[in-house]
Design an enzyme around this catalytic site. Structure first.
Site, PDB file in Angstrom:
ATOM      1  N   HIS A 213      14.888  -0.666  56.689  1.00 44.14           N
ATOM      2  CA  HIS A 213      16.279  -0.512  57.138  1.00 44.14           C
ATOM      3  C   HIS A 213      17.153  -0.013  55.987  1.00 44.14           C
ATOM      4  O   HIS A 213      18.303  -0.433  55.831  1.00 44.14           O
ATOM      5  CB  HIS A 213      16.857  -1.810  57.712  1.00 44.14           C
TER       6      HIS A 213
ATOM      7  N   HIS B 102      20.959  -5.205  57.497  1.00 44.39           N
ATOM      8  CA  HIS B 102      20.241  -6.144  56.638  1.00 44.39           C
ATOM      9  C   HIS B 102      19.038  -5.442  56.018  1.00 44.39           C
ATOM     10  O   HIS B 102      18.635  -4.366  56.456  1.00 44.39           O
ATOM     11  CB  HIS B 102      19.764  -7.371  57.424  1.00 44.39           C
TER      12      HIS B 102
END
Length: 418
Positions: free
Chosen positions: A317, A356
């Site tokens: 991510h 996150h």
């Protein structure tokens, strides 16, 4: 959510019981979940996966995304041998890295199921993995097969550890996790002509050797190594002074409960962390290497760093990645930031609930439990289920200060342990 303080739990004496602290019994995803349950083996199912008496098990390290995969230039290989697939290079690299399966495994299965890679016809492009997947479309089949292989691999490891903890013999038949995963998948698709009858692992090994020139001595391993490898793996933990937390020294982030890389099943190799768990579009912060090592950029949103010892950490991510393949980094080197935009965070698809970092621990390409792993002064106790946030079971124990730190509470990064 209420967070309770607790004392550090005593370590069990048996390495198999130690590993069983990481076995999955369920749990609810907080940030990241593939949505599939763990693959469950049984004695009956394994009875159908016996290796022929003359066959050797596959080398786990060539099945996983370890040193061999990191040295493999997938884009260059496709440009030379499969130009029609070159635009799929990042997709293949990303999901191979995410599930930590060597992309050579995927290419071998493609050739077995749909023929040579050089000039695939329309059918082969739509269903490159044939009957190994019920999905339709290139991308869907690729991810589905990688997911199946991963679930079978770690499901087999979990079964072995449970058997060993119950003092039952394991590994004596020579079947290891890589062989069980591939053999099970190939026999699921046994109606495909490439794997009818005979020894499907033999056909796989021959195809792999032909495509990549790997000697049989490297591709296969002696049967008597299987039980020894299981025992060694059950007691794995990185050196206590190797790693720090994956955010800047001097800052405090909030980690959630330990979970498997996919959010369900085994082992509890991963945790998610964010500075303040914001909504999409909010400010995000620098992600750093948890240890020294060599960089592998798996996609626009995923990076791995591998230490010469074989220990590695995965960072997913991501955005604004500022390192490159082969670059040597030290602990606390900035890799990028965690993404604030959902499309960037999920650059090749997937799911996420907000900005996150998804952080994972591996050894020689295999995801391993965080149980007992140290990041700076903190030693992790993983709890008893995926995303277990109860501080009586899941916590970071500061070995220097004797304090316990709970999930979703700011955790200060002082750097490497002295």
């Amino acid at each position: 959510m209420q967070h309770k303080r607790s004392r550090a739990l005593a370590s069990p004496r048996s390495p198999f019981l130690f590993a069983l602290l990481a076995l999955a019994v369920g749990g609810t995803a907080n940030a990241h979940d593939d949505g599939l349950p763990a693959f469950r083996y049984s004695a009956e199912l394994l009875g159908q996966l016996q290796l022929p008496s003359v066959a050797l098990p596959l080398n786990d390290e060539l099945f996983l995304y370890g040193r061999d995969a990191e040295a493999f230039d997938l884009e260059a290989y496709l440009a030379l041998n499969a130009p029609a697939l070159r635009d799929k290079s990042e997709y293949l690299e990303h999901w191979s890295g995410y599930y930590s399966i060597n992309p050579k495994v995927l290419l071998t299965l493609m050739v077995m199921q749909s023929g040579p890679l050089g000039a695939p016809d329309e059918r082969a492009l739509a269903a490159p993995l044939g009957r190994l997947s019920a999905k339709r479309g290139f991308d869907a089949q690729v991810r589905d097969v990688l997911q199946q292989l991963s679930r079978r691999y770690y499901g087999f490891e979990e079964y072995q550890l449970r058997q060993a903890a119950a003092r039952k013999a394991v590994g004596e038949d020579g079947l290891n996790a890589a062989s069980a995963a591939l053999l099970g998948l190939l026999r699921e698709g046994a109606k495909a002509s490439a794997v009818q009858g005979g020894n499907p692992l033999g056909a796989y090994a021959q195809t792999f050797q032909r495509l990549f020139g790997t000697p049989a001595a490297e591709l296969l391993q002696p049967r008597n190594r299987v039980a020894r490898q299981l025992q060694a793996k059950a007691a794995l933990a990185p050196p206590s002074n190797l790693m720090q937390l994956p955010w800047r020294q001097g800052y405090s982030w909030q980690p959630n409960g330990a979970h498997s890389n996919t959010g369900s099943g085994y082992p509890y190799s991963s945790f998610d962390a964010s500075y303040d768990w914001p909504r999409w579009g909010s400010a995000t912060y620098s992600v750093v290497a948890a240890h020294a090592g060599t960089v592998r950029v798996l996609s626009r949103c995923q990076v791995r760093v591998t230490h010469p010892s074989g220990w590695a950490t995965n960072y997913y991510h991501m955005d604004q990645i500022q390192v490159s393949n082969g670059q040597q980094v030290s602990a606390d080197t900035k890799l990028g930031v965690y993404a604030s935009n959902i499309n960037t965070a999920l650059c090749e698809g997937g799911s996420s609930t907000g900005p996150h970092l998804h952080f994972s621990l591996l050894y020689n390409g295999a995801f391993v439990s965080l149980q007992g792993a140290s990041f700076g002064p903190y030693r992790i106790n993983v709890g008893t289920s995926n995303y277990d946030n109860d501080c009586r079971r899941y916590y970071f124990y500061n070995q220097s200060a004797g304090t316990t730190h709970c999930a979703f509470r700011p955790l200060y990064n002082p750097g490497l342990a002295l």
